[in-house]
Design a protein around this motif. Structure first.
Motif, PDB file in Angstrom:
ATOM      1  N   ALA A  45       0.812  -1.219   0.000  1.00 57.81           N
ATOM      2  CA  ALA A  45       0.000   0.000   0.000  1.00 57.81           C
ATOM      3  C   ALA A  45       0.850   1.274   0.000  1.00 57.81           C
ATOM      4  N   PRO A  46       1.813   1.437   0.922  1.00 51.00           N
ATOM      5  CA  PRO A  46       2.624   2.660   0.867  1.00 51.00           C
ATOM      6  C   PRO A  46       3.525   2.719  -0.349  1.00 51.00           C
ATOM      7  N   PHE A  47       3.997   1.558  -0.815  1.00 46.92           N
ATOM      8  CA  PHE A  47       4.814   1.552  -2.033  1.00 46.92           C
ATOM      9  C   PHE A  47       3.998   2.036  -3.216  1.00 46.92           C
ATOM     10  N   ALA A  48       2.815   1.483  -3.413  1.00 48.47           N
ATOM     11  CA  ALA A  48       1.981   1.879  -4.538  1.00 48.47           C
ATOM     12  C   ALA A  48       1.591   3.347  -4.445  1.00 48.47           C
ATOM     13  N   ALA A  49       1.308   3.814  -3.234  1.00 51.87           N
ATOM     14  CA  ALA A  49       0.961   5.220  -3.062  1.00 51.87           C
ATOM     15  C   ALA A  49       2.140   6.115  -3.439  1.00 51.87           C
ATOM     16  N   GLY A  50       3.351   5.711  -3.068  1.00 46.69           N
ATOM     17  CA  GLY A  50       4.532   6.488  -3.418  1.00 46.69           C
ATOM     18  C   GLY A  50       4.786   6.522  -4.908  1.00 46.69           C
ATOM     19  N   VAL A  51       4.586   5.379  -5.563  1.00 46.67           N
ATOM     20  CA  VAL A  51       4.759   5.326  -7.017  1.00 46.67           C
ATOM     21  C   VAL A  51       3.716   6.204  -7.703  1.00 46.67           C
ATOM     22  N   ARG A  52       2.479   6.064  -7.304  1.00 47.21           N
ATOM     23  CA  ARG A  52       1.397   6.838  -7.920  1.00 47.21           C
ATOM     24  C   ARG A  52       1.545   8.332  -7.648  1.00 47.21           C
ATOM     25  N   GLY A  53       2.096   8.667  -6.489  1.00 51.44           N
ATOM     26  CA  GLY A  53       2.264  10.071  -6.133  1.00 51.44           C
ATOM     27  C   GLY A  53       3.548  10.698  -6.631  1.00 51.44           C
ATOM     28  N   GLY A  54       4.430   9.878  -7.226  1.00 56.97           N
ATOM     29  CA  GLY A  54       5.667  10.391  -7.781  1.00 56.97           C
ATOM     30  C   GLY A  54       6.795  10.552  -6.791  1.00 56.97           C
ATOM     31  N   THR A  55       6.641  10.023  -5.569  1.00 57.32           N
ATOM     32  CA  THR A  55       7.697  10.142  -4.570  1.00 57.32           C
ATOM     33  C   THR A  55       8.564   8.901  -4.489  1.00 57.32           C
ATOM     34  N   ARG A  56       8.166   7.844  -5.176  1.00 62.22           N
ATOM     35  CA  ARG A  56       8.954   6.600  -5.193  1.00 62.22           C
ATOM     36  C   ARG A  56       9.468   6.406  -6.605  1.00 62.22           C
ATOM     37  N   ASP A  57      10.788   6.425  -6.772  1.00 61.30           N
ATOM     38  CA  ASP A  57      11.394   6.332  -8.096  1.00 61.30           C
ATOM     39  C   ASP A  57      11.562   4.868  -8.490  1.00 61.30           C
ATOM     40  N   VAL A  58      10.935   4.472  -9.582  1.00 62.88           N
ATOM     41  CA  VAL A  58      11.037   3.106 -10.092  1.00 62.88           C
ATOM     42  C   VAL A  58      11.170   3.169 -11.610  1.00 62.88           C
ATOM     43  N   SER A  59      11.400   2.024 -12.224  1.00 56.06           N
ATOM     44  CA  SER A  59      11.510   1.955 -13.680  1.00 56.06           C
ATOM     45  C   SER A  59      10.209   2.416 -14.330  1.00 56.06           C
ATOM     46  N   PRO A  60      10.272   2.916 -15.561  1.00 59.03           N
ATOM     47  CA  PRO A  60       9.048   3.407 -16.204  1.00 59.03           C
ATOM     48  C   PRO A  60       7.984   2.342 -16.387  1.00 59.03           C
ATOM     49  N   TRP A  61       8.394   1.100 -16.665  1.00 59.46           N
ATOM     50  CA  TRP A  61       7.385   0.045 -16.821  1.00 59.46           C
ATOM     51  C   TRP A  61       6.751  -0.297 -15.477  1.00 59.46           C
ATOM     52  N   CYS A  62       7.559  -0.305 -14.415  1.00 60.52           N
ATOM     53  CA  CYS A  62       7.030  -0.589 -13.084  1.00 60.52           C
ATOM     54  C   CYS A  62       6.013   0.480 -12.677  1.00 60.52           C
ATOM     55  N   ARG A  63       6.327   1.739 -12.951  1.00 55.95           N
ATOM     56  CA  ARG A  63       5.402   2.816 -12.592  1.00 55.95           C
ATOM     57  C   ARG A  63       4.035   2.603 -13.258  1.00 55.95           C
TER      58      ARG A  63
END
Length: 213
Positions: A156-174
């Motif tokens: 849940a916090p990981f997905a929220a960070g990705v969706r909110g732009g605060t968690r940096d991941v690969s473009p496909w993962c995002r």
């Protein structure tokens, strides 16, 4: 699988990737080592998200030697099926090779995921990349030529960070996380998709490995 594993003849043959037309049908094959460049053709790949019984995701950081997105955090495992290799078997193979994990089965969750992304140096990823999920409670024993480091994260916090732009991941993962989070906040409960929704080149000839219900 030990890190000094010597690839079999079949594994070496799997280093070809399947080229696709715009409808997802196979049109040829290319050498995996040279397929990625500034004009990368559309080809077949897969992503896998490993989650444990607590709902955590196994997040991995790509090895610094990788040609595309080195050192970037991403989903658990990515790879390419070889010619005539069933898709789910390719995922299981890659989990053994890359993470040292023997997983009994994988489930198809995003059958039609497709993306194109360009690195700062111009190298392109251009993949039809169905997404799978598997549940496992073992820690990985990764191949250091593939994985720089790894960690378990709460979804849940990981997905929220990705969706909110605060968690940096690969473009496909995002882009995958945006779609996966819409399936539900409990990864082990994501609904299993129908393999008939896969691109034609990825559809199984027979259901010898559980990838759909």
């Amino acid at each position: 699988m030990p890190l000094n594993h010597v690839p079999t003849t079949r594994e070496v043959a799997m280093e070809s990737v399947i080229l696709l037309d715009d409808s997802g049908r196979a049109v040829g094959a290319a050498d995996k080592a040279t397929v990625h460049h500034r004009d990368t053709p559309l080809h077949l790949a897969f992503s896998c998200y490993l989650v444990d019984s607590r709902g955590r995701l196994l997040l991995t950081r790509r090895a610094l030697s990788k040609k595309t997105w080195p050192g970037v955090w991403t989903n658990s495992c990515c790879g390419h099926p070889g010619p005539d290799e069933p898709m789910a078997e390719a995922v299981l193979r890659r989990l053994r090779q890359e993470l040292g994990l023997d997983v009994p089965a994988v489930d198809l969750v995003l059958p039609r995921f497709r993306y194109r992304a360009v690195m700062d140096d111009g190298v392109v990823e251009n993949e039809w990349c169905p997404v799978y999920r598997a549940v496992v409670d073992d820690d990985p024993r990764p191949d250091p030529s593939e994985v720089e480091e790894w960690t378990w994260v709460d979804w849940a916090p990981f997905a929220a960070g990705v969706r909110g732009g605060t968690r940096d991941v690969s473009p496909w993962c995002r882009r995958q996380v945006e779609q996966l989070d819409a399936l539900g906040r409990w990864p082990a409960g994501w609904p299993i998709a129908d393999s008939a929704e896969l691109p034609p080149a990825a559809r199984p000839a027979s259901a010898t490995v559980r990838s759909t219900s």
